[in-house]
Design a protein around this motif. Structure first.
Motif, short mmCIF file in Angstrom:
data_model
loop_
_atom_site.label_atom_id
_atom_site.label_comp_id
_atom_site.label_asym_id
_atom_site.label_seq_id
_atom_site.Cartn_x
_atom_site.Cartn_y
_atom_site.Cartn_z
N ALA A 1 0.82 -1.22 0.00
CA ALA A 1 0.00 0.00 0.00
C ALA A 1 0.85 1.26 0.00
O ALA A 1 0.39 2.33 -0.39
CB ALA A 1 -0.94 0.00 1.20
N LEU A 2 2.11 1.12 0.42
CA LEU A 2 2.96 2.31 0.51
C LEU A 2 3.93 2.37 -0.67
O LEU A 2 4.79 3.24 -0.74
CB LEU A 2 3.71 2.30 1.84
CG LEU A 2 4.26 3.64 2.34
CD1 LEU A 2 3.18 4.69 2.42
CD2 LEU A 2 4.93 3.49 3.69
N VAL A 3 3.76 1.45 -1.63
CA VAL A 3 4.71 1.39 -2.75
C VAL A 3 4.82 2.72 -3.49
O VAL A 3 5.89 3.09 -3.97
CB VAL A 3 4.34 0.23 -3.70
CG1 VAL A 3 4.73 0.54 -5.13
CG2 VAL A 3 5.03 -1.05 -3.26
N HIS A 4 3.73 3.44 -3.53
CA HIS A 4 3.76 4.72 -4.23
C HIS A 4 3.71 5.88 -3.23
O HIS A 4 3.29 6.98 -3.57
CB HIS A 4 2.61 4.81 -5.21
CG HIS A 4 2.65 3.73 -6.24
ND1 HIS A 4 3.58 3.72 -7.26
CD2 HIS A 4 1.92 2.60 -6.39
CE1 HIS A 4 3.39 2.63 -7.99
NE2 HIS A 4 2.40 1.93 -7.48
N GLY A 5 4.13 5.61 -1.98
CA GLY A 5 4.05 6.61 -0.91
C GLY A 5 4.72 7.92 -1.25
O GLY A 5 4.30 8.97 -0.78
N LEU A 6 5.75 7.86 -2.07
CA LEU A 6 6.44 9.10 -2.44
C LEU A 6 6.37 9.36 -3.93
O LEU A 6 7.04 10.24 -4.45
CB LEU A 6 7.90 9.05 -1.98
CG LEU A 6 8.08 9.15 -0.46
CD1 LEU A 6 9.52 8.87 -0.07
CD2 LEU A 6 7.66 10.53 0.04
N ALA A 7 5.58 8.58 -4.64
CA ALA A 7 5.41 8.82 -6.07
C ALA A 7 4.20 9.74 -6.27
O ALA A 7 3.72 10.36 -5.32
CB ALA A 7 5.23 7.48 -6.79
N THR A 8 3.69 9.83 -7.46
CA THR A 8 2.56 10.73 -7.69
C THR A 8 1.28 10.14 -7.10
O THR A 8 1.15 8.92 -6.95
CB THR A 8 2.33 10.94 -9.19
OG1 THR A 8 2.06 9.67 -9.77
CG2 THR A 8 3.56 11.54 -9.85
N ALA A 9 0.33 11.03 -6.76
CA ALA A 9 -0.93 10.58 -6.18
C ALA A 9 -1.67 9.65 -7.14
O ALA A 9 -2.34 8.71 -6.72
CB ALA A 9 -1.79 11.78 -5.83
N ALA A 10 -1.52 9.89 -8.45
CA ALA A 10 -2.25 9.10 -9.45
C ALA A 10 -1.88 7.62 -9.35
O ALA A 10 -2.74 6.74 -9.48
CB ALA A 10 -1.97 9.62 -10.85
N ASP A 11 -0.59 7.31 -9.07
CA ASP A 11 -0.15 5.92 -8.94
C ASP A 11 -0.88 5.24 -7.77
O ASP A 11 -1.33 4.10 -7.87
CB ASP A 11 1.36 5.84 -8.70
CG ASP A 11 2.15 6.23 -9.95
OD1 ASP A 11 1.63 6.02 -11.05
OD2 ASP A 11 3.27 6.74 -9.79
N GLY A 12 -0.94 5.96 -6.65
CA GLY A 12 -1.62 5.42 -5.48
C GLY A 12 -3.09 5.17 -5.76
O GLY A 12 -3.64 4.13 -5.40
N GLU A 13 -3.73 6.12 -6.45
CA GLU A 13 -5.16 5.97 -6.74
C GLU A 13 -5.42 4.79 -7.65
O GLU A 13 -6.39 4.05 -7.47
CB GLU A 13 -5.70 7.27 -7.37
CG GLU A 13 -5.97 8.34 -6.34
CD GLU A 13 -6.08 9.73 -6.95
OE1 GLU A 13 -6.33 9.83 -8.16
OE2 GLU A 13 -5.87 10.70 -6.19
N ALA A 14 -4.53 4.60 -8.64
CA ALA A 14 -4.70 3.47 -9.56
C ALA A 14 -4.64 2.16 -8.80
O ALA A 14 -5.35 1.21 -9.10
CB ALA A 14 -3.61 3.51 -10.63
N GLN A 15 -3.79 2.10 -7.77
CA GLN A 15 -3.65 0.89 -6.97
C GLN A 15 -4.90 0.62 -6.13
O GLN A 15 -5.26 -0.53 -5.90
CB GLN A 15 -2.44 1.07 -6.06
CG GLN A 15 -2.04 -0.16 -5.32
CD GLN A 15 -1.12 0.15 -4.16
OE1 GLN A 15 -1.45 0.94 -3.29
NE2 GLN A 15 0.04 -0.48 -4.16
N ASP A 16 -5.54 1.70 -5.65
CA ASP A 16 -6.70 1.54 -4.78
C ASP A 16 -7.99 1.24 -5.55
O ASP A 16 -8.91 0.64 -5.00
CB ASP A 16 -6.92 2.82 -3.96
CG ASP A 16 -5.75 3.12 -3.02
OD1 ASP A 16 -4.97 2.19 -2.75
OD2 ASP A 16 -5.64 4.27 -2.56
N ALA A 17 -8.05 1.67 -6.81
CA ALA A 17 -9.31 1.62 -7.57
C ALA A 17 -10.00 0.25 -7.55
O ALA A 17 -11.21 0.19 -7.30
CB ALA A 17 -9.07 2.11 -8.99
#
Lengths: 343, 343
Positions: free
Chosen positions: A232-248
Motif C-alpha cells: 500500500a505504501l509502494v507509491h508513498g512518495l510517487a505521484t498521487a495518481a499511482d496510489g489511486e490506480a492501486q486503490d481503484a
C-alpha cells in the motif's frame, strides 16, 4: 420469502418502504434546525434510502421501465454523493486527529504529545528556529500538523455543508423528492416483473453476485494475505495518481459488495446480513477512509510555507494511513476466505 | 560430541579455533590495503571471532579464570563494537536508499521517482518555491531526502572508518591481539573445567538458554502475533527515548539469542544451527537494522533549514522503517512458535 408473489410485487414493496424512509429522512432534516446531531442522523437516513433505491433500480433494471430507472438512478446518485461529503470531511478529520494522538504515544482521542488542536487555529507559517532542542523540533510537528488538518478539513466541511444546503433547495432536488414521493405508492414495472419472484429476482441477484466475484478475482488477494507486504505504501512518495490506480480495484469491490448487500435486502428483507460479508464490507469502508485520509495528509503537506517539522509529521501520518489501507486489505482477504468457505 | 572429553578440553579447542580465525582476519586486514571489499571481509572475520570468543568467555565463565575472562571480554566487546560501526553505517544507508526507491514506486535498488542520489552530494539548504506544481513539490522530496541521508551517513561512515583505523593502531588493540595470540594455544581454566564436558558445558548452555527464555517471556508476543497492530509506530511522533524504550527488550533477546547460538557452537561445533532459531535471529537483526534506520531518518529530519518536501519524505521513510520493525516482530513471533514446537 416471496412464495407466490411476482417479482414486481416484491420489488415494489421494497421500493415503497425505502421511499418512505427517504421521505421520513427529509421531514426530519427539515425539522432538525440548528441541531447538528439530528441533521446528521436525518442526512444519514436520506443517504441510505437514496442509495438503496438507486441500488434496486440498478440491480432489478430488467423488471423496471429502463428509461425511468436510469434517469432516476442518476439523480439519486448525485444526491447521495452530495450528502456524503460533509459527513466524510468530519470523519476524515476525526480519523487523522486520532492517528496523530496515537502516533504521539497517547491512545486514540487522548491528546498525548500531539496536544489536539482547536484552541489554536492560527499557526504561524514558519516553525520555531530549527536550532531549538532537536527532540522538540519534531514533536511540535504533530500539533501543528493537527492544527493545519483541522483548518483545512473544517473549511472543506463548511463548503460541503453549503453545497448540501444549496442542493436541498434546488429544483433538481425537488424533482428527485417528487419522484420518490410517487415511488412510495407506485413503481413503473416492465412486463417481465409479472414472472414469479423466485425466478426473476434470483437471476438479478445472481448477476450482481457474478460482477462482485469477478471484481474480487481481479484483486491481488494472494499478496494481501501476506501481512506486512508493504504494497500500500509502494507509491508513498510517487505521484498521487499511482496510489489511486492501486486503490481503484478495491474501491470497486466495496461498491459492488454494497450493491450485493442491497440486492439481498430485497430478496431477504428483514433478515440480518451474512456477518462475514458485512465485516468484509466494513474492512473495505476502512480501506476507503484510510486511503482518503492518507491523501488528505499528503495534500496538507503541499501547503506552501509550512515548517519542516509539520511536513515531517504529515509524512509519518500519510505512511501510517497507507499502512491502515494495507491492514484493511489483509482484513478483507481474511474475511472473504470465510465467506468463500460458506459459498 | 565431546564423549570422554573434559569441559575444559572442549572449550579450549573451540577458543583455540576462534583465536585462529581472529589472527587470520587480522592478517587479511593488514594485507587488504586499498581493497575495500577485502578489508570488509577481513573486518567481518575479526568481528565474528571477537564476538564468539567474548561469548565463550561469558557463557562458560565457571570453567575459566574469572578475572582474566572478565577483563578480556570487556576488551573484545570494545573491539567488536568499534569494528561494527563502519559496516553498520554502510548497511543503514543501503537500507534507507532502497526503501526510498521502493516508496517512489521503483523496486529496491531501482531509481524510480526517487532518483538515487550520488551524482549530487550538495543539496541547496532551501527547497524550490513551494508554489511549484503540487505533485512535484512532494516527489522531489524523495531524491533530496536520499541526498541528505547519503551525505550524513557517508560522513558517519568515514568517521567510523577513522575510528577503526585509530583503534587498530592503538596500544589497547595490540594488548587484545597479544591476548588472542596466547589464546590460540593456551586457555586459563578453572578447576571446574576438569569435569566431564557433558556435565559442565551442558549446565552453562542451559543457563544461557534460561536467560534467553526469560527475556523472550518478557516480550509482548501475543500482541506481535496480530499483524498490523501499529505498536511499533506508537511513538512515531513522540520523543526518541519512548521509541528506544519500546525496542530495548527485543534488542536484548537478539543479543541473548546470538549468545545462545555461540554457546551451542561450542557444544555442537560443525553442526548447522537450528534453522528456525537461525531465522528468528535474522528477524531480530532486521528489527535492529530497521529501528536504527528509522532513527537515522528522524535524525536527518532535524537538520536545520531543510525543505518541507524533504522533511515529508523523511517522515514517510521513518514510518516505513518503523513498520519494518513491526513486521520483524511479527516474523520473530511466528518463527519462535516453530522453535517452541520442537522444544
Amino acid at each position: 420469502m416471496g412464495g407466490g408473489l411476482s417479482g414486481g410485487d416484491l420489488l415494489a414493496g421494497y421500493l415503497h418502504s425505502r421511499a418512505g424512509d427517504f421521505l421520513r429522512g427529509l421531514r426530519l432534516y427539515g425539522e432538525s434546525g440548528a441541531d447538528t446531531a439530528s441533521a446528521d442522523a436525518a442526512a444519514r437516513t436520506l443517504r441510505g434510502a437514496a442509495r438503496r433505491i438507486g441500488g434496486g433500480l440498478h440491480t432489478f433494471r430488467p423488471l423496471l421501465d429502463p428509461g425511468w430507472a436510469d434517469s432516476f438512478r442518476t439523480e439519486l446518485g448525485w444526491l447521495s454523493g452530495t450528502l456524503a461529503q460533509e459527513h466524510a470531511c468530519a470523519a476524515r478529520l476525526r480519523r487523522l486527529l486520532g492517528a496523530l494522538a496515537r502516533l504521539s504515544g497517547g491512545g486514540p482521542g487522548e491528546a498525548g504529545g500531539a496536544t489536539l488542536p482547536g484552541a489554536r487555529t492560527e499557526t504561524p507559517p514558519q516553525g520555531p528556529p530549527a536550532a531549538g532542542p532537536p527532540q522538540g523540533s519534531l514533536t511540535v510537528g504533530a500539533s501543528r500538523a493537527g492544527a493545519l488538518l483541522e483548518r483545512q478539513l473544517t473549511l472543506a466541511r463548511t463548503r460541503a455543508h453549503s453545497t448540501t444546503l444549496q442542493a436541498l433547495g434546488s429544483s433538481r432536488f425537488h424533482a428527485v423528492a417528487d419522484t420518490v414521493a410517487v415511488l412510495a405508492s407506485e413503481v413503473l414495472l416492465s412486463p417481465r416483473a409479472e414472472a414469479p419472484a423466485a425466478d426473476v429476482l434470483t437471476a438479478s441477484v445472481a448477476a450482481t453476485e457474478h460482477r462482485l466475484l469477478d471484481a474480487v478475482a481481479a484483486l491481488p488477494l494472494a499478496r494481501a494475505a501476506h501481512p506486512y507486504n508493504s504494497d500500500a505504501l509502494v507509491h508513498g512518495l510517487a505521484t498521487a495518481a499511482d496510489g489511486e490506480a492501486q486503490d481503484a480495484p478495491w474501491h470497486r469491490v466495496r461498491r459492488l459488495l454494497r450493491m450485493h448487500r442491497y440486492a439481498q435486502e430485497v430478496w431477504c428483507e428483514g433478515l440480518p446480513p451474512d456477518p462475514a460479508l458485512h465485516a468484509a464490507g466494513q474492512a473495505l469502508d476502512r480501506h476507503r477512509d484510510a486511503a482518503e485520509a492518507a491523501a488528505a495528509a499528503a495534500n496538507a503537506a503541499r501547503t506552501p510555507r509550512i515548517a519542516p517539522a509539520t511536513a515531517y509529521a504529515l509524512g509519518v501520518l500519510h505512511a501510517d494511513q497507507r499502512h491502515e489501507v494495507e491492514a484493511a486489505r489483509y482484513a478483507f482477504q481474511q474475511l472473504w476466505q470465510q465467506t468463500g468457505a460458506r459459498r
